[in-house]
Design an enzyme around this catalytic site. Structure first.
Site, short mmCIF file in Angstrom:
data_model
loop_
_atom_site.label_atom_id
_atom_site.label_comp_id
_atom_site.label_asym_id
_atom_site.label_seq_id
_atom_site.Cartn_x
_atom_site.Cartn_y
_atom_site.Cartn_z
N LYS A 26 -16.51 30.78 -29.86
CA LYS A 26 -17.05 30.10 -28.46
C LYS A 26 -16.25 30.21 -27.38
O LYS A 26 -14.90 30.31 -27.71
CB LYS A 26 -17.16 28.57 -28.84
CG LYS A 26 -18.28 28.10 -29.88
CD LYS A 26 -18.53 26.53 -29.66
CE LYS A 26 -19.21 26.31 -28.30
NZ LYS A 26 -19.54 24.92 -28.57
N GLN B 91 -8.00 -1.99 3.51
CA GLN B 91 -6.98 -1.19 2.82
C GLN B 91 -7.68 -0.36 1.62
O GLN B 91 -6.89 0.77 1.32
CB GLN B 91 -5.97 -2.13 2.37
CG GLN B 91 -4.85 -1.29 1.70
CD GLN B 91 -3.41 -2.23 1.70
OE1 GLN B 91 -2.98 -2.47 2.61
NE2 GLN B 91 -3.13 -2.81 0.31
N HIS C 103 -39.73 24.63 -12.32
CA HIS C 103 -39.85 23.93 -13.58
C HIS C 103 -39.06 24.53 -14.70
O HIS C 103 -39.26 24.38 -16.04
CB HIS C 103 -41.06 23.40 -14.12
CG HIS C 103 -42.25 23.27 -13.22
ND1 HIS C 103 -42.57 22.01 -12.70
CD2 HIS C 103 -43.06 24.11 -12.32
CE1 HIS C 103 -43.36 21.90 -11.79
NE2 HIS C 103 -43.68 23.29 -11.44
N SER D 42 0.96 -1.31 0.05
CA SER D 42 0.21 -0.14 -0.07
C SER D 42 0.98 1.24 -0.05
O SER D 42 0.33 2.24 0.14
CB SER D 42 -0.83 -0.07 1.15
OG SER D 42 0.01 -0.20 2.28
N ASN E 135 -16.49 28.58 -23.82
CA ASN E 135 -17.23 27.59 -22.93
C ASN E 135 -17.05 27.55 -21.55
O ASN E 135 -16.02 27.81 -21.17
CB ASN E 135 -16.79 26.09 -23.66
CG ASN E 135 -16.65 26.05 -25.20
OD1 ASN E 135 -17.89 26.24 -25.49
ND2 ASN E 135 -16.24 25.18 -25.84
N SER F 8 -12.86 27.18 -28.37
CA SER F 8 -13.03 25.99 -29.13
C SER F 8 -12.08 25.88 -30.15
O SER F 8 -11.56 26.95 -30.73
CB SER F 8 -14.32 25.89 -29.86
OG SER F 8 -14.48 25.11 -31.00
N GLU G 190 -18.56 22.91 -16.03
CA GLU G 190 -18.75 21.60 -16.50
C GLU G 190 -18.02 20.47 -15.87
O GLU G 190 -18.69 19.49 -15.44
CB GLU G 190 -18.64 21.52 -18.09
CG GLU G 190 -19.90 22.34 -18.95
CD GLU G 190 -19.56 22.41 -20.33
OE1 GLU G 190 -18.59 21.76 -20.75
OE2 GLU G 190 -20.17 23.39 -20.86
N ASN H 177 -2.93 -2.63 12.66
CA ASN H 177 -4.30 -2.38 12.79
C ASN H 177 -4.64 -1.32 13.40
O ASN H 177 -5.44 -0.41 12.97
CB ASN H 177 -4.90 -3.58 13.33
CG ASN H 177 -4.81 -4.89 12.35
OD1 ASN H 177 -4.25 -4.76 11.32
ND2 ASN H 177 -5.36 -6.19 12.88
N1 ARG Z 1 -1.92 -1.31 4.67
C1 ARG Z 1 -2.84 -1.81 5.66
C2 ARG Z 1 -4.19 -0.83 5.39
O1 ARG Z 1 -4.08 -0.20 4.99
C3 ARG Z 1 -2.26 -1.55 7.19
C4 ARG Z 1 -2.90 -2.55 8.04
C5 ARG Z 1 -2.21 -3.92 7.96
N2 ARG Z 1 -2.42 -4.98 8.93
C6 ARG Z 1 -2.77 -6.10 8.86
N3 ARG Z 1 -2.94 -6.83 9.48
N4 ARG Z 1 -2.10 -6.68 7.54
O2 ARG Z 1 -5.10 -1.49 5.86
#
Ligand code: ARG
Length: 459
Positions: A283, A322, A156, A23, A285, A277, A290, A110
């Site tokens: 134009k 994650q 409306h 991650s 825009n 454009s 948008e 965690n």
């Molecule tokens: N990269 C993980 C997340 O974003 C971190 C927590 C990882 N914990 C685990 N038990 N693998 O959730």
């Protein structure tokens, strides 16, 4: 490949599996929050006698060194680490040796990631709130300038009754004000610290969770360690609140696009906020409006993804969670970007009061007031309704507004009309007569402007 859990494994993780699992490419974003959380954690560990003061000093110094080096660019956060937590810990051990290995005492990734994400989101909520306040300030300034800029109010998308630009913009003021109050609610509800919940069942160390919570400006520790590591409600709430902000911005964009069209010409978008454009030289825009309207879907999408990700997860932490990060980061960036750009466009928008007033007149928005005039002169409402219907038909045939008719023309349809009909159906009178609180009349509007001004001073 640097990971924290090599001991139990025998084969090197397959590269694709490693990349799928990693991650760092996105959680590097909260590197600062990760360090902040770790400093609070070791401060508490030392206070509880779990680490010595010397170990604490060493670790904090090491963490501050990492912070400094990432900040000044000499320590790049590269993808050789699995996640930001591993990056910080590995670098700490490199710098200070064995003491660094004690940082993770009484902590799991965690509760660590739950904390980091909360710290990050909390900072972003404050930024979102500041941007919302910015658009409110711009709106209030315009409202003060346009309490006598008459325009048609629509239902409306048909011209209905005359209002003022201040009144129309005031509707958006209320929407963004509610958006701010939603941000405040979310902040308050989420502001409990998950650190010390461990993997799911707390720890055997005598941690002082109240103390870490206080060090990190939380209102207290969370009260169930399983919920602490598995709760993403605050992200769902934030995505929902941001979806509402985007919905408001999108509606407003739609109006700016209509008002800026050749047919309406109520406003002219500044050159800086429009584009040309490549083929049609005439134009200009409204691309920014948008794009804001278009990007709304991304934020809604993030909300749906997050709700779907969470719906089948048994307690406590599961890796599905994650997935919260990329969605939320993108939605925050999108909403903040749209708020900033929309406010810039609004600040430079040129309004065309004459076009607006003419449009209100030519749409017979004062027809109800002409009928009221007759009623005030003793004509039963049903008859008055019919008479004004005939006036409108006559005007449509001649392609004129009610105000353009001569007194003879009025009297030819009903002798009740006198010279004062012109005053009675002028835009000014039509709006002025509507002075209950919340209505567009100047007195009512003035009162509301004062209240909003006081609100912006205190909140
Ligand atoms: N990269 C993980 C997340 O974003 C971190 C927590 C990882 N914990 C685990 N038990 N693998 O959730």
């Amino acid at each position: 490949m640097a990971q924290l859990w090599g001991g139990r494994f025998t084969k090197e993780t397959d590269r694709l599996v490693y990349q799928f699992n990693a991650s760092i490419s996105f959680d590097r974003r909260f590197w600062e929050q990760d360090i902040r959380g770790s400093i609070a954690h070791v401060t508490m560990l030392a206070k509880q006698g779990i680490l010595t003061d010397e170990e604490k000093e060493q670790i904090i110094e090491g963490l501050q060194g990492i912070r400094r080096d990432v900040e000044n660019g000499t320590l790049p956060i590269t993808e050789e680490y699995e996640d930001i937590h591993s990056f910080v810990e590995a670098n700490l051990i490199d710098r200070i040796g064995d003491a660094g290995k004690k940082l993770h005492t009484g902590r799991s990734r965690n509760d660590q990631v739950a904390l980091d994400m909360k710290l990050y989101t909390r900072d972003e909520i404050l930024e979102l709130d500041a941007l919302l306040k910015g658009i409110l300030q711009s709106l209030l300034k315009l409202m003060k300038e346009h309490t006598e800029t008459f325009m048609p109010g629509f239902t409306h998308l048909q011209k209905a009754q005359p209002i003022t630009l201040a009144h129309h913009l005031g509707a958006y003021f209320e929407m963004f004000k509610r958006d701010r109050s939603r941000m405040k609610d979310i902040y308050k509800r989420m502001n409990y610290c998950p650190l010390g919940s461990g993997a799911l069942a707390g720890t055997t160390y005598p941690l002082d969770r109240e103390y870490t919570a206080k060090l990190l400006d939380f209102d207290g520790p969370t009260l169930n360690s399983m919920d602490s590591v598995a709760d993403r409600d605050y992200l769902i709430e934030l995505l929902s609140a941001m979806s509402t902000v985007m919905m408001h911005l999108s509606r407003f964009s739609e109006e700016v696009i209509i008002w800026n069209s050749n047919e309406y010409q109520f406003v002219e978008i500044d050159d800086a906020y429009s584009t040309g454009s490549s083929i049609m030289p005439q134009k200009k825009n409204p691309d920014i409006a948008e794009l804001v309207r278009g990007k709304t879907g991304r934020v809604y999408g993030a909300l749906m993804s997050m709700l779907t990700t969470m719906k089948g997860i048994p307690l406590a932490y599961n890796k599905d969670m994650q997935e919260d990060k990329e969605l939320v980061f993108d939605a925050i960036d999108t909403t903040k970007g749209c708020l900033a750009l929309f406010t810039g466009m609004l600040d430079t928008l040129r309004f065309r009061p004459k076009r607006m007033e003419d449009s209100a007149k030519h749409g017979f928005t004062n027809a109800t007031d002409a009928a009221d005039y007759l009623v005030n002169h003793g004509v039963p409402f049903r008859d008055a309704h019919g008479i004004v219907g005939r006036l409108v038909l006559y005007c449509i045939e001649k392609n004129i507004a009610l105000d353009d008719m001569s007194l003879e023309e009025f009297r030819a349809i009903s002798p009740v009309f006198e010279e004062d009909i012109y005053d009675a159906i002028s835009m000014k009178t039509c709006v002025e007569m509507r002075n209950t609180i919340g209505a567009p009349g100047q007195k009512a509007m003035q009162k509301v402007i004062e209240m909003e001004e006081a609100y912006l001073l205190t909140e």
